[in-house]
Design an enzyme around this catalytic site. Structure first.
Site, PDB file in Angstrom:
ATOM      1  N   ASN A   1       0.913  -1.185  -0.041  1.00  0.00           N
ATOM      2  CA  ASN A   1       0.052  -0.069  -0.097  1.00  0.00           C
ATOM      3  C   ASN A   1       0.899   1.188  -0.031  1.00  0.00           C
ATOM      4  O   ASN A   1       1.490   1.597   0.907  1.00  0.00           O
ATOM      5  CB  ASN A   1      -0.893   0.146   1.203  1.00  0.00           C
TER       6      ASN A   1
ATOM      7  N   LYS B   1       0.272   4.348  -0.288  1.00  0.00           N
ATOM      8  CA  LYS B   1      -0.411   5.486   0.153  1.00  0.00           C
ATOM      9  C   LYS B   1      -0.383   6.728  -0.581  1.00  0.00           C
ATOM     10  O   LYS B   1      -0.136   6.301  -1.916  1.00  0.00           O
ATOM     11  CB  LYS B   1      -0.085   5.891   1.609  1.00  0.00           C
TER      12      LYS B   1
ATOM     13  N   HIS C   1      -9.655   1.153   4.419  1.00  0.00           N
ATOM     14  CA  HIS C   1      -8.548   1.363   5.493  1.00  0.00           C
ATOM     15  C   HIS C   1      -8.631   2.361   6.428  1.00  0.00           C
ATOM     16  O   HIS C   1      -9.491   3.156   6.376  1.00  0.00           O
ATOM     17  CB  HIS C   1      -7.327   1.837   4.432  1.00  0.00           C
TER      18      HIS C   1
ATOM     19  N   GLU D   1      -7.069   4.663   7.534  1.00  0.00           N
ATOM     20  CA  GLU D   1      -6.957   6.161   7.309  1.00  0.00           C
ATOM     21  C   GLU D   1      -8.210   6.653   6.561  1.00  0.00           C
ATOM     22  O   GLU D   1      -8.420   7.778   6.531  1.00  0.00           O
ATOM     23  CB  GLU D   1      -5.594   6.483   6.368  1.00  0.00           C
TER      24      GLU D   1
ATOM     25  N   GLU E   1      -5.481  -4.932  10.649  1.00  0.00           N
ATOM     26  CA  GLU E   1      -4.515  -3.786  10.710  1.00  0.00           C
ATOM     27  C   GLU E   1      -5.151  -3.317  11.996  1.00  0.00           C
ATOM     28  O   GLU E   1      -5.669  -2.035  11.853  1.00  0.00           O
ATOM     29  CB  GLU E   1      -4.656  -3.018   9.424  1.00  0.00           C
TER      30      GLU E   1
ATOM     31  N   GLY F   1       2.227   2.244  10.907  1.00  0.00           N
ATOM     32  CA  GLY F   1       3.451   3.140  10.477  1.00  0.00           C
ATOM     33  C   GLY F   1       4.049   3.430  11.846  1.00  0.00           C
ATOM     34  O   GLY F   1       4.732   4.516  12.142  1.00  0.00           O
TER      35      GLY F   1
ATOM     36  N   SER G   1       3.213  -2.260  10.400  1.00  0.00           N
ATOM     37  CA  SER G   1       4.559  -2.385  10.710  1.00  0.00           C
ATOM     38  C   SER G   1       5.305  -3.825  10.392  1.00  0.00           C
ATOM     39  O   SER G   1       5.985  -4.337  10.903  1.00  0.00           O
ATOM     40  CB  SER G   1       4.946  -2.048  12.149  1.00  0.00           C
TER      41      SER G   1
HETATM   42  P1  PGA Z   1       2.851   0.039   7.642  1.00  0.00           P
HETATM   43  O1  PGA Z   1       1.259   0.305   6.709  1.00  0.00           O
HETATM   44  O2  PGA Z   1       3.256  -1.274   7.000  1.00  0.00           O
HETATM   45  O3  PGA Z   1       3.575   1.494   7.163  1.00  0.00           O
HETATM   46  O4  PGA Z   1       2.607   0.016   9.141  1.00  0.00           O
HETATM   47  C1  PGA Z   1       0.290  -0.521   6.846  1.00  0.00           C
HETATM   48  C2  PGA Z   1      -0.769  -0.020   6.261  1.00  0.00           C
HETATM   49  O5  PGA Z   1      -1.193   0.924   6.487  1.00  0.00           O
HETATM   50  O6  PGA Z   1      -1.542  -0.776   5.300  1.00  0.00           O
END
Ligand code: PGA
Length: 251
Positions: A13, A15, A99, A101, A169, A175, A214
C-alpha cells in the site's frame, strides 16, 4: 482451523507516495520477482493517478495492481472521486477498502465501506477489506468485539462465493513500528476466520486474512508463520524493492 493452502497474498500500500523513484523501484521489483518461483501473489497499490502507468510498466510480469479506494457509484456528480469501474479500466485488479486512514480521515462508516465492496464486485475487482482496533479499544479489551462488528458491517452478503481478502490492521500498529505479539495476531486471525466461516461457509473458510501494521523484513517470516495469516498488507516497507522483496520471500 489453520492456514489456508492457497498462495499467500502480499500487497504493498503506497498510500500518497510513489512519484519519482518508486516507479523504478516497482520495475526493479518486477524484474527481481520474474526470476523467482511464484510462491506468493504480489500486488502493488499505488495512488490512483499512477495505476495506469504502473499497470503498463508491469504488464509482462506477475505483479498485480490494486487501488487504495473507490467510490460506491459507477459515475455521477462526485467531485474528486473515482469509481471501481475506472480503476479497473486503468489496469487494477484489486482494491483496498476501509483502510483505517479512510475510516478516520474521511469518516467512512462500515455502511460506506460495504457499499464500496459491492461496487468492487460489480466492477470485477477483488476487494481487500480492512478492519482493526485502536489502542484504546485494545486496552479496554474490546479488540475482538470492534473487529467483529466492523466485519459484520463492512462485508456484504454478496461476497459469498466471491474472491476477496480481509486485512487485519490494528490502527496502533500502522506506521508506528509497533506490532501485536504473535499470539495476539494468531488470536485475532482465528476470531476473524471463525466469523468469516460462520457467515460465508466454504468461501469464508478459505478467504485470505492478511496481517498489516509495521510488517518489515525482520518480522515478516514469523508473522507469516502464524496460523490463519494468509499474507500481508504492507505500507512503508513496500516503497523500496530492497525492503519489500524479503517480505515477499517470507510469504
Ligand atoms: P505500515 O502500513 O506497514 O507502514 O505500518 C500498513 C498499512 O497502512 O496498510
Amino acid at each position: 482451523m489453520t492456514n489456508t493452502p492457497l498462495r499467500k497474498l502480499v500487497a504493498g500500500n503506497w498510500k500518497m507516495n510513489g512519484l519519482g523513484p518508486s516507479l523504478r523501484e516497482a520495475e526493479a521489483l518486477a524484474q527481481a520477482l520474474a526470476h523467482e518461483p511464484a510462491w506468493a501473489r504480489v500486488a502493488l497499490c499505488p495512488p490512483a493517478a499512477l495505476i495506469e502507468r504502473m499497470a503498463r510498466a508491469l504488464a509482462d510480469g506477475a505483479v498485480e495492481i490494486g487501488a487504495q479506494d473507490c467510490h460506491a457509484e459507477p459515475s455521477g456528480a462526485f467531485t474528486g472521486d473515482i469509481s471501481a469501474e475506472m480503476v479497473k479500466e486503468a489496469g487494477a485488479s484489486l482494491v483496498i477498502l476501509g483502510h483505517s486512514e479512510r475510516r478516520s480521515l474521511h469518516g467512512e462508516s462500515d455502511a460506506v465501506v460495504r457499499a464500496k465492496v459491492e461496487a468492487s464486485l460489480r466492477a470485477g475487482l477483488e476487494p481487500i477489506v480492512c478492519v482493526g482496533e485502536t489502542l484504546e479499544e485494545r486496552q479496554a479489551d474490546r479488540a475482538d468485539e470492534v473487529v467483529c462488528a466492523q466485519l459484520a458491517g463492512s462485508l456484504p452478503d454478496t461476497l459469498s462465493g466471491r474472491t476477496f481478502a480481509v486485512a487485519y490492521e490494528p490502527v496502533w500498529a500502522i506506521g508506528t513500528g509497533l506490532t501485536p505479539t504473535l499470539a495476539e495476531i494468531g488470536a485475532m486471525h482465528a476470531a476473524i476466520r471463525t466469523a468469516l466461516a460462520a457467515r460465508f461457509g466454504e468461501t469464508g473458510a478459505k478467504t485470505p486474512i492478511l496481517y498489516g501494521g509495521s510488517v518489515k523484513a525482520s518480522n515478516a517470516l514469523e508473522i507469516m508463520a502464524v496460523p490463519d495469516v494468509g499474507g500481508a498488507l504492507v505500507g512503508g516497507a513496500s516503497l523500496k524493492a530492497v525492503d519489500f522483496l524479503p517480505i515477499v520471500r517470507a510469504a
